[in-house]
Motif scaffolding. Sequence first.
Motif, short mmCIF file in Angstrom:
data_model
loop_
_atom_site.label_atom_id
_atom_site.label_comp_id
_atom_site.label_asym_id
_atom_site.label_seq_id
_atom_site.Cartn_x
_atom_site.Cartn_y
_atom_site.Cartn_z
N SER A 1 4.86 6.69 -1.34
CA SER A 1 4.18 5.76 -2.23
C SER A 1 4.03 6.33 -3.64
O SER A 1 4.27 5.63 -4.63
N ARG B 1 0.31 -3.36 4.31
CA ARG B 1 1.16 -3.87 3.22
C ARG B 1 0.33 -4.73 2.26
O ARG B 1 0.49 -4.64 1.05
N GLU C 1 -1.53 -2.49 0.00
CA GLU C 1 -0.66 -1.99 -1.07
C GLU C 1 -0.52 -3.03 -2.18
O GLU C 1 -0.63 -2.71 -3.36
N LEU D 1 7.81 -2.45 -4.24
CA LEU D 1 7.70 -2.34 -2.79
C LEU D 1 9.00 -2.72 -2.08
O LEU D 1 9.04 -2.75 -0.84
#
Length: 176
Positions: free
Chosen positions: A33, A119, A122, A140
């Motif tokens: 990340s 997700r 994120e 992403l």
Amino acid sequence: MALKKIIGNHSTKMLNKSWDFWFDIVCKDELLSVKKKIKNFFSIPYLKTPYVLKYHIIDENGQRLLLRHELLLYYLEGNILGINYFFDITEKEKIEDYFKVVNNTSKDFQEKKSLISPREKEVLILVADGFSSKQIADMLFISNHTAITHRKNLIEKFKVKNTAQLIKKASRNIEL
């Protein structure tokens, strides 16, 4: 001096290996990340505001530290200069974690936290950082449609009307 406190006596390694050194000390569960976010920062040519990341590193004593890492680009005489600011916020994390345990035991908080997929979290963090759905999709490696769908689902789950309300309400319940 503050950076030396964080990385110890490895400043020579840092100068010689640059980002490779840095990525070697980022906690492995956050490394992918962090790499994506830093790569994306350098691919956005005209970002004039600081780009803020929070992640953990392992210092030379094996201790896990939480850093606030700000990246900023300066244009100087036709050259681009990247500046990194690092802040050790480990103690802040410990204090906030304590109050989360004490204050966030309500059923409502637990339900909201469990409703959000990793997700979606994120996406929520990137929305809070001010990125558009297109930028989020690129970061992403998902389609723009998927990024928009995640944003809509988050708005529904938090029972708000728009992105501004989403960020306001989510920031009260989840660390962004």
